[in-house]
Design an enzyme around this catalytic site. Structure first.
Site, PDB file in Angstrom:
ATOM      1  N   CYS A   1       1.884  21.463 -15.445  1.00 41.60           N
ATOM      2  CA  CYS A   1       2.096  20.361 -16.687  1.00 41.60           C
ATOM      3  C   CYS A   1       2.754  21.568 -17.641  1.00 41.60           C
ATOM      4  O   CYS A   1       2.275  22.590 -17.857  1.00 41.60           O
ATOM      5  CB  CYS A   1       0.655  20.097 -17.203  1.00 41.60           C
TER       6      CYS A   1
ATOM      7  N   GLY B   1       2.850  -4.641   9.035  1.00 40.27           N
ATOM      8  CA  GLY B   1       2.979  -3.031   9.261  1.00 40.27           C
ATOM      9  C   GLY B   1       1.721  -2.372   8.492  1.00 40.27           C
ATOM     10  O   GLY B   1       1.725  -1.198   7.985  1.00 40.27           O
TER      11      GLY B   1
ATOM     12  N   HIS C   1      -1.389   1.518  -4.218  1.00 36.83           N
ATOM     13  CA  HIS C   1      -2.084   2.822  -4.239  1.00 36.83           C
ATOM     14  C   HIS C   1      -1.129   3.664  -5.169  1.00 36.83           C
ATOM     15  O   HIS C   1      -1.414   4.954  -4.888  1.00 36.83           O
ATOM     16  CB  HIS C   1      -1.958   3.272  -2.751  1.00 36.83           C
TER      17      HIS C   1
ATOM     18  N   CYS D   1      -4.572  16.587 -19.129  1.00 37.35           N
ATOM     19  CA  CYS D   1      -4.209  15.959 -20.425  1.00 37.35           C
ATOM     20  C   CYS D   1      -3.587  14.243 -19.834  1.00 37.35           C
ATOM     21  O   CYS D   1      -3.033  13.702 -20.705  1.00 37.35           O
ATOM     22  CB  CYS D   1      -3.104  16.692 -21.048  1.00 37.35           C
TER      23      CYS D   1
ATOM     24  N   GLN E   1       0.742  -1.153   0.004  1.00 38.89           N
ATOM     25  CA  GLN E   1       0.016   0.098   0.011  1.00 38.89           C
ATOM     26  C   GLN E   1       0.888   1.421   0.010  1.00 38.89           C
ATOM     27  O   GLN E   1       0.456   2.387  -0.070  1.00 38.89           O
ATOM     28  CB  GLN E   1      -0.766   0.111   1.173  1.00 38.89           C
TER      29      GLN E   1
HETATM   30  P1  NAD Z   1      -1.302   2.818   9.108  1.00 41.32           P
HETATM   31  O1  NAD Z   1      -0.699   4.226   9.429  1.00 41.32           O
HETATM   32  O2  NAD Z   1      -2.877   2.658   9.079  1.00 41.32           O
HETATM   33  O3  NAD Z   1      -0.802   1.621  10.221  1.00 41.32           O
HETATM   34  C1  NAD Z   1       0.343   1.344  10.528  1.00 41.32           C
HETATM   35  C2  NAD Z   1       0.625   0.140  11.094  1.00 41.32           C
HETATM   36  O4  NAD Z   1       1.901  -0.407  11.273  1.00 41.32           O
HETATM   37  C3  NAD Z   1      -0.094  -0.082  12.501  1.00 41.32           C
HETATM   38  O5  NAD Z   1      -0.969  -0.958  12.629  1.00 41.32           O
HETATM   39  C4  NAD Z   1       1.228   0.043  13.550  1.00 41.32           C
HETATM   40  O6  NAD Z   1       1.038  -0.929  14.615  1.00 41.32           O
HETATM   41  C5  NAD Z   1       2.269  -0.864  12.414  1.00 41.32           C
HETATM   42  N1  NAD Z   1       3.700  -0.391  12.805  1.00 41.32           N
HETATM   43  C6  NAD Z   1       3.919   0.685  13.048  1.00 41.32           C
HETATM   44  N2  NAD Z   1       5.591   0.622  13.250  1.00 41.32           N
HETATM   45  C7  NAD Z   1       5.755  -0.649  12.785  1.00 41.32           C
HETATM   46  C8  NAD Z   1       6.884  -1.359  12.751  1.00 41.32           C
HETATM   47  N3  NAD Z   1       8.247  -0.873  12.871  1.00 41.32           N
HETATM   48  N4  NAD Z   1       7.054  -2.765  12.460  1.00 41.32           N
HETATM   49  C9  NAD Z   1       5.715  -3.296  12.388  1.00 41.32           C
HETATM   50  N5  NAD Z   1       4.642  -2.554  12.327  1.00 41.32           N
HETATM   51  C10 NAD Z   1       4.448  -1.187  12.506  1.00 41.32           C
HETATM   52  O7  NAD Z   1      -0.928   2.165   7.761  1.00 41.32           O
HETATM   53  P2  NAD Z   1      -1.739   1.499   6.447  1.00 41.32           P
HETATM   54  O8  NAD Z   1      -2.398   0.412   7.186  1.00 41.32           O
HETATM   55  O9  NAD Z   1      -0.350   1.153   5.478  1.00 41.32           O
HETATM   56  O10 NAD Z   1      -2.518   2.659   6.027  1.00 41.32           O
HETATM   57  C11 NAD Z   1      -2.235   3.934   5.717  1.00 41.32           C
HETATM   58  C12 NAD Z   1      -2.318   4.302   4.341  1.00 41.32           C
HETATM   59  O11 NAD Z   1      -1.407   5.549   3.781  1.00 41.32           O
HETATM   60  C13 NAD Z   1      -1.486   3.208   3.364  1.00 41.32           C
HETATM   61  O12 NAD Z   1      -2.326   3.479   2.033  1.00 41.32           O
HETATM   62  C14 NAD Z   1      -0.127   3.571   3.114  1.00 41.32           C
HETATM   63  O13 NAD Z   1       0.113   3.379   1.961  1.00 41.32           O
HETATM   64  C15 NAD Z   1      -0.448   4.920   3.166  1.00 41.32           C
HETATM   65  N6  NAD Z   1       0.926   5.685   3.725  1.00 41.32           N
HETATM   66  C16 NAD Z   1       2.261   5.186   3.140  1.00 41.32           C
HETATM   67  C17 NAD Z   1       3.293   5.754   3.687  1.00 41.32           C
HETATM   68  C18 NAD Z   1       4.589   5.035   2.949  1.00 41.32           C
HETATM   69  O14 NAD Z   1       4.386   5.113   1.595  1.00 41.32           O
HETATM   70  N7  NAD Z   1       5.767   4.849   3.711  1.00 41.32           N
HETATM   71  C19 NAD Z   1       3.538   6.492   4.593  1.00 41.32           C
HETATM   72  C20 NAD Z   1       2.218   6.953   5.369  1.00 41.32           C
HETATM   73  C21 NAD Z   1       0.912   6.422   4.833  1.00 41.32           C
HETATM   74 ZN    ZN Z   2      -1.343  18.598 -18.886  1.00 41.82          ZN
END
Ligand code: NAD
Ligand code: ZN
Length: 256
Positions: free
Chosen positions: A152, A192, A123, A134, A105
């Protein structure tokens, strides 16, 4: 559902060696140890920022306000961050043939930087920007983001990050590949992720309903823990995944 970290780490290693198709499903938590905060939980981005910046209506109405926060939380954080032990372990698993696919995600590209190839970006990603008019796609360079909102160069309209905002549809190909991978899985890792984001949170359910054994690795309990997880290993992904690797090596050494 069982919880007992030490013996489950060992069990996970055995299940990996026995599985013909293993898939991992990752969320923001796997990148926390690289220095990128997740959305939810302690220190999460939504304790500091208003999630409306990722709503399409707000973005269209206030592109500058939206972009100012988007740049701060996604582009400033992401620049210069490196894959951590958890990303590297998953790359190692793919390389050794233990991991057949990885659904993320995350939009931070860290699985690619770690070396995984079979990655479905559920995502979208932050490395490309797309014109809202465009649909031209361009790379998100620091130069392009030095003046906000980025525009753009063909039609002059606002560029949007090529990851999905709240309410937008999932990229078709990534969705199709993810469902297929979940259906084929004998072993499925949830790593995570809180399970609060839909429809991504349905992918592990599809794996479970298709017969996969579900191993969850999360710092805190999630919406999956008492519903579909067969094993819940509580802890940091950057600690647990290398531990599983150790047991894989030990188990293989015993069977030689
Ligand atoms: P979330 O923020 O809802 O949940 C994060 C989860 O990770 C929690 O359940 C927590 O317990 C766990 N966690 C925190 N630190 C950890 C570690 N060191 N090891 C293992 N687990 C750990 O995240 P989500 O469920 O991915 O949903 C949020 C949305 O936002 C998603 O679409 C995500 O891709 C996006 N997002 C992405 C990023 C990124 O690309 N790094 C950052 C923030 C949010
Ligand atoms: Zn454009």
């Amino acid at each position: 559902m069982l919880t007992n970290t030490q013996s489950f780490v060992e069990k996970a290693a055995q299940l990996i060696l026995d599985s013909n198709y293993t898939c991992a499903f990752t969320g923001a938590g796997i990148s926390a140890e690289s220095g990128i905060p997740p959305f939810r939980g302690e220190g999460g981005l939504w304790s500091k920022y208003n999630p409306e910046v990722l709503e399409m209506n707000f973005f269209f109405a206030h592109p500058l306000a939206s972009w100012t926060v988007i740049k701060e939380i996604f582009y400033n954080f992401f620049t210069g961050v490196s894959p951590n032990h958890a990303h590297l372990a998953l790359a190692d698993w793919e390389h050794k043939g233990y991991l057949q696919s990885l659904i993320t995600q995350n939009i931070d590209q860290l699985h690619f930087k770690a070396g995984n190839k079979e990655v479905y970006s559920f995502h979208g990603n932050s490395s490309q920007l797309i014109c809202i008019s465009c649909h031209q796609s361009v790379e998100a360079t620091p130069n392009l983001l030095s003046v906000l909102p980025p525009l753009c160069n063909i039609c002059g309209c606002v560029l949007k990050p090529d990851f999905i905002f709240f309410g937008e549809g999932i990229p078709e190909e990534a969705y199709r590949q993810s469902v297929k991978a979940a259906q084929k899985s004998q072993l499925f890792f949830i790593i995570g992720t809180s399970g609060e984001v839909s429809p991504a949170n349905q992918i592990p359910v599809i794996a479970k309903e298709s017969g996969a054994v579900i191993i969850e690795i999360n710092k805190d309990k999630s919406l999956y823990t008492n519903r579909i997880s067969d094993f819940f290993i509580q802890g940091k992904a950057g600690d647990i995944l290398p531990e599983i690797n150790q047991f894989i090596l030990q188990t293989k050494a015993k069977t030689l």
